[in-house]
Write an enzyme that holds these catalytic residues in place. Structure first.
Site, PDB file in Angstrom:
ATOM      1  N   LYS A 154       0.853  -1.200   0.000  1.00 27.92           N
ATOM      2  CA  LYS A 154       0.000   0.000   0.000  1.00 27.92           C
ATOM      3  C   LYS A 154       0.886   1.247   0.000  1.00 27.92           C
ATOM      4  O   LYS A 154       1.527   1.568   0.987  1.00 27.92           O
ATOM      5  CB  LYS A 154      -0.922   0.063   1.213  1.00 27.92           C
ATOM      6  CG  LYS A 154      -2.000   1.126   0.980  1.00 27.92           C
ATOM      7  CD  LYS A 154      -2.547   1.750   2.236  1.00 27.92           C
ATOM      8  CE  LYS A 154      -1.888   3.036   2.654  1.00 27.92           C
ATOM      9  NZ  LYS A 154      -2.025   4.196   1.752  1.00 27.92           N
ATOM     10  N   GLY A 207       6.117   4.638   8.881  1.00 30.40           N
ATOM     11  CA  GLY A 207       5.310   5.853   8.943  1.00 30.40           C
ATOM     12  C   GLY A 207       5.453   6.497  10.306  1.00 30.40           C
ATOM     13  O   GLY A 207       6.461   6.311  11.004  1.00 30.40           O
ATOM     14  N   SER A 208       4.445   7.239  10.700  1.00 35.04           N
ATOM     15  CA  SER A 208       4.515   7.995  11.949  1.00 35.04           C
ATOM     16  C   SER A 208       4.377   7.060  13.160  1.00 35.04           C
ATOM     17  O   SER A 208       3.765   6.002  13.072  1.00 35.04           O
ATOM     18  CB  SER A 208       3.398   9.035  11.984  1.00 35.04           C
ATOM     19  OG  SER A 208       2.148   8.383  11.930  1.00 35.04           O
ATOM     20  N   THR A 209       4.939   7.509  14.265  1.00 30.81           N
ATOM     21  CA  THR A 209       4.854   6.715  15.495  1.00 30.81           C
ATOM     22  C   THR A 209       3.397   6.576  15.929  1.00 30.81           C
ATOM     23  O   THR A 209       2.975   5.505  16.386  1.00 30.81           O
ATOM     24  CB  THR A 209       5.715   7.373  16.589  1.00 30.81           C
ATOM     25  OG1 THR A 209       7.085   7.302  16.152  1.00 30.81           O
ATOM     26  CG2 THR A 209       5.576   6.672  17.931  1.00 30.81           C
ATOM     27  N   GLY A 212       1.790   4.021  13.736  1.00 35.94           N
ATOM     28  CA  GLY A 212       2.491   2.756  14.012  1.00 35.94           C
ATOM     29  C   GLY A 212       1.990   2.071  15.268  1.00 35.94           C
ATOM     30  O   GLY A 212       1.859   0.842  15.324  1.00 35.94           O
ATOM     31  N   GLU A 229       8.909   0.849  11.351  1.00 38.61           N
ATOM     32  CA  GLU A 229       9.941   1.873  11.111  1.00 38.61           C
ATOM     33  C   GLU A 229       9.241   3.213  11.283  1.00 38.61           C
ATOM     34  O   GLU A 229       8.422   3.607  10.447  1.00 38.61           O
ATOM     35  CB  GLU A 229      10.504   1.746   9.686  1.00 38.61           C
ATOM     36  CG  GLU A 229      11.234   0.444   9.403  1.00 38.61           C
ATOM     37  CD  GLU A 229      12.633   0.392   9.981  1.00 38.61           C
ATOM     38  OE1 GLU A 229      13.008   1.304  10.759  1.00 38.61           O
ATOM     39  OE2 GLU A 229      13.352  -0.565   9.662  1.00 38.61           O
ATOM     40  N   CYS A 263      13.134  10.439   7.827  1.00 38.06           N
ATOM     41  CA  CYS A 263      13.074   9.930   9.201  1.00 38.06           C
ATOM     42  C   CYS A 263      14.427  10.037   9.888  1.00 38.06           C
ATOM     43  O   CYS A 263      14.495  10.143  11.103  1.00 38.06           O
ATOM     44  CB  CYS A 263      12.584   8.492   9.198  1.00 38.06           C
ATOM     45  SG  CYS A 263      13.557   7.434   8.124  1.00 38.06           S
ATOM     46  N   GLU A 354       8.940  15.799  16.150  1.00 42.27           N
ATOM     47  CA  GLU A 354       9.376  15.608  14.766  1.00 42.27           C
ATOM     48  C   GLU A 354       8.612  16.592  13.875  1.00 42.27           C
ATOM     49  O   GLU A 354       7.385  16.547  13.811  1.00 42.27           O
ATOM     50  CB  GLU A 354       9.088  14.176  14.308  1.00 42.27           C
ATOM     51  CG  GLU A 354       9.628  13.893  12.919  1.00 42.27           C
ATOM     52  CD  GLU A 354       9.299  12.498  12.416  1.00 42.27           C
ATOM     53  OE1 GLU A 354       8.151  12.062  12.595  1.00 42.27           O
ATOM     54  OE2 GLU A 354      10.189  11.848  11.839  1.00 42.27           O
TER      55      GLU A 354
HETATM   56  P1  NAP Z   1       1.682   8.058   8.303  1.00 37.37           P
HETATM   57  O1  NAP Z   1       0.671   9.120   8.256  1.00 37.37           O
HETATM   58  O2  NAP Z   1       1.853   7.284   9.551  1.00 37.37           O
HETATM   59  O3  NAP Z   1       1.350   7.083   7.075  1.00 37.37           O
HETATM   60  C1  NAP Z   1       2.183   5.992   6.703  1.00 37.37           C
HETATM   61  C2  NAP Z   1       1.376   5.003   5.897  1.00 37.37           C
HETATM   62  O4  NAP Z   1       0.380   4.416   6.742  1.00 37.37           O
HETATM   63  C3  NAP Z   1       0.621   5.616   4.719  1.00 37.37           C
HETATM   64  O5  NAP Z   1       0.595   4.712   3.643  1.00 37.37           O
HETATM   65  C4  NAP Z   1      -0.783   5.803   5.312  1.00 37.37           C
HETATM   66  O6  NAP Z   1      -1.798   5.861   4.325  1.00 37.37           O
HETATM   67  C5  NAP Z   1      -0.891   4.543   6.143  1.00 37.37           C
HETATM   68  N1  NAP Z   1      -1.922   4.583   7.201  1.00 37.37           N
HETATM   69  C6  NAP Z   1      -2.544   5.672   7.706  1.00 37.37           C
HETATM   70  N2  NAP Z   1      -3.437   5.289   8.641  1.00 37.37           N
HETATM   71  C7  NAP Z   1      -3.383   3.937   8.711  1.00 37.37           C
HETATM   72  C8  NAP Z   1      -4.053   2.954   9.499  1.00 37.37           C
HETATM   73  N3  NAP Z   1      -4.975   3.301  10.395  1.00 37.37           N
HETATM   74  N4  NAP Z   1      -3.746   1.657   9.322  1.00 37.37           N
HETATM   75  C9  NAP Z   1      -2.795   1.293   8.424  1.00 37.37           C
HETATM   76  N5  NAP Z   1      -2.132   2.175   7.645  1.00 37.37           N
HETATM   77  C10 NAP Z   1      -2.417   3.483   7.802  1.00 37.37           C
HETATM   78  O7  NAP Z   1       3.137   8.622   7.947  1.00 37.37           O
HETATM   79  P2  NAP Z   1       3.557   9.598   6.777  1.00 37.37           P
HETATM   80  O8  NAP Z   1       3.103  10.970   7.122  1.00 37.37           O
HETATM   81  O9  NAP Z   1       3.161   9.002   5.457  1.00 37.37           O
HETATM   82  O10 NAP Z   1       5.152   9.515   6.839  1.00 37.37           O
HETATM   83  C11 NAP Z   1       5.929  10.307   7.675  1.00 37.37           C
HETATM   84  C12 NAP Z   1       6.365   9.539   8.906  1.00 37.37           C
HETATM   85  O11 NAP Z   1       7.043   8.346   8.520  1.00 37.37           O
HETATM   86  C13 NAP Z   1       7.365  10.306   9.746  1.00 37.37           C
HETATM   87  O12 NAP Z   1       7.040  10.164  11.105  1.00 37.37           O
HETATM   88  C14 NAP Z   1       8.691   9.612   9.452  1.00 37.37           C
HETATM   89  O13 NAP Z   1       9.666   9.730  10.455  1.00 37.37           O
HETATM   90  C15 NAP Z   1       8.252   8.205   9.271  1.00 37.37           C
HETATM   91  N6  NAP Z   1       9.247   7.431   8.520  1.00 37.37           N
HETATM   92  C16 NAP Z   1      10.005   6.482   9.171  1.00 37.37           C
HETATM   93  C17 NAP Z   1      10.984   5.781   8.476  1.00 37.37           C
HETATM   94  C18 NAP Z   1      11.847   4.751   9.153  1.00 37.37           C
HETATM   95  O14 NAP Z   1      12.495   3.980   8.439  1.00 37.37           O
HETATM   96  N7  NAP Z   1      11.917   4.715  10.468  1.00 37.37           N
HETATM   97  C19 NAP Z   1      11.185   6.031   7.118  1.00 37.37           C
HETATM   98  C20 NAP Z   1      10.390   6.988   6.505  1.00 37.37           C
HETATM   99  C21 NAP Z   1       9.429   7.684   7.199  1.00 37.37           C
HETATM  100  P3  NAP Z   1      -2.325   7.290   3.770  1.00 37.37           P
HETATM  101  O15 NAP Z   1      -1.244   7.818   2.907  1.00 37.37           O
HETATM  102  O16 NAP Z   1      -3.547   6.936   3.011  1.00 37.37           O
HETATM  103  O17 NAP Z   1      -2.594   8.160   4.958  1.00 37.37           O
END
Ligand code: NAP
Length: 451
Positions: A154, A207-209, A212, A229, A263, A354
């Protein structure tokens, strides 16, 4: 059917309309993946390895196409986008060595021998964020496929285009139908269904904590394995004895790369108090020279932020923030933001939360113990850098900082040959490295009686 209008963040033009995958279609995709996985796992390991190498070759032939797509969808500078597409190829090539190396153990026991097998988990759901749409997807799908699983991917709602193209390239390269399916759509629909579907055997979530934690709670309901992650607020620690010129010259890249939407961004710049003034004098011209502009231009170092909503979110941190100095950014259409250096107090929310944009907080420290304590005062522990000419201090501080990926006198974070992941609320489990396929398997033990 609902859909997402994909916007080019550089000029705000519409580049695609991508239909969302409805819930019933997710279930149908899982059912097809279950069947495809059985045949895939039954193949000889060498045949799975060959198929992955062909997939890697297909990506190799499409590096420029994928890179240009990422420039338009995500605003990544063309040089970075080329690196990202090449990285996907390399991750696939590296993973293609894994099917033939998933070797179990033979353990002598009373009355016979135990033999262990690394069995695939079935269907793996990979959920990725929008900041590095291709590379992060490959960290999940390549080793999962290598271990004999099917994968449902996804992509993030804002950035689905390169993932969709990777799905097509997999098929064009001859990977079996339905083995690797890309399902664009909302996280609350597609992502959540991966988590709740009983035939999805593992989740890889980046994605976000905040999200997650919800994914982990959902997986706990079914005792489903999950790799997380998550977010970061990494420290770049500069000691007085460091090569200050080099530390200052490289600091902008360590946090403003990908417009700070990384990240691993070193968004806290910890500087030993005795050299703070000198360091800031060196940093200011480096920030002003950081080239923000058209991501299609080969010389550009930073493009726009990914969307209008995300720029608003980053801007929300800057109202009344203590700005020390800023770089420059284009005006007019596009989601632009100038690189920004802040001098906040340690407790300020810009120094603890963050932001995920081109913003860095400079925080002075007194000595080695204070630097380690300050670095560790975060809920996160993903990445970080240590600048010092004292080797012993480099080792002590690297061991003392609670973070999964550190770098001494450089800002390296990710190599596909090395395990990557976070400590504390930055994540759970590791991706990449020589053992990357193991988390996509469960060990089975079989006793052979000699009686
Ligand atoms: P996000 O809002 O948490 O979304 C991540 C993914 O999860 C997206 O595909 C999102 O879909 C999906 N999602 C949203 N709600 C969900 C749910 N209830 N159940 C399952 N999946 C769901 O994060 P983001 O804003 O895209 O990314 C930024 C964050 O990612 C930052 O906190 C960054 O630090 C972190 N990150 C971490 C790493 C690592 O390796 N540690 C790497 C890159 C990024 P939608 O797009 O449809 O909302």
């Amino acid at each position: 059917m609902s859909s997402t209008t994909v916007i080019n963040p550089t000029d705000e033009s519409v580049i695609a309309e991508v239909p969302h995958t409805p819930l019933e279609a997710v279930d149908e995709a899982v059912a097809r993946a279950v069947l495809a996985q059985r045949s895939w796992a039954a193949l000889a390991p060498a045949d799975r390895a060959r198929a992955l190498r062909r997939f890697a070759d297909a990506v190799d032939g499409a590096v420029e196409e994928l890179a240009l797509l990422e420039v338009r969808n995500s605003g990544h500078p063309i040089g970075s986008a080329r690196w990202e597409a090449g990285h996907v190829r390399d991750v696939l090539t590296y993973a293609s060595g894994m099917p033939e190396r998933l070797i179990g153990a033979q353990i002598p026991v009373a009355g016979g021998i135990d033999v262990t097998f690394h069995e695939p988990l079935g269907v793996v759901g990979v959920i990725v964020p929008w900041n590095f749409p291709m590379t992060i997807a490959s960290w999940g799908f390549a080793p999962a496929l290598a271990a004999g699983n099917a994968v449902l991917l996804k992509p993030a709602d804002w950035t689905p285009l390169t993932a969709i193209r990777l799905g097509e390239l997999a098929l064009e390269s001859g990977l079996p139908e339905h083995l690797f399916q890309v399902l664009p759509g909302r996280g609350s629909v597609v992502g959540e269904r991966f988590v709740t579907h009983p035939q999805v055997g593992k989740i890889v979530f980046t994605g976000s904590t905040e999200v997650g934690k919800r994914v982990a709670a959902g997986c706990a309901e079914q005792v489903k394995p999950v790799t997380l992650e998550l977010g970061g607020k990494s420290a770049n620690i500069v000691f007085a004895d460091a090569d200050l010129e080099k530390a200052a010259a490289t600091a902008p890249g360590s946090v403003f790369d990908n417009a700070g939407q990384d990240c691993c961004a070193r968004s806290r710049l910890l500087v030993e108090r005795s050299v703070l003034e000198k360091f800031l004098e060196l940093l200011e011209p480096a920030v002003q020279a950081w080239k923000v502009g058209d991501p299609a231009d080969e010389a550009t170092e930073m493009g726009p932020l990914v969307s209008s909503a995300h720029r608003d979110s980053v801007q929300g941190f800057l109202d009344d923030a203590p700005v020390a100095f800023r770089g420059t950014a284009p005006a007019g259409k596009g989601f632009w933001m100038a690189p920004t250096v802040l001098l906040p107090s340690r407790e300020d929310r810009v120094a603890t939360e963050e932001i995920f944009g081109p913003v860095v907080s400079v925080l002075p420290f007194d000595d080695e113990a204070d630097a380690i304590a300050l670095a560790n005062s975060s809920i996160y522990g993903l990445s970080g850098s240590i600048w010092t000419r004292d080797l012993g201090r480099g080792i002590r501080v690297a061991r003392g900082v609670e973070s999964g990926n550190l770098s001494v006198n450089s800002h390296s974070s990710v190599r596909y040959t090395t395990p990557f992941g976070g400590m504390k609320q930055s994540g759970l489990g590791r991706e990449l490295g020589p053992d990357a396929a193991l988390p996509f398997t469960e060990t089975k033990n079989v006793f052979f009686s000699q009686e």
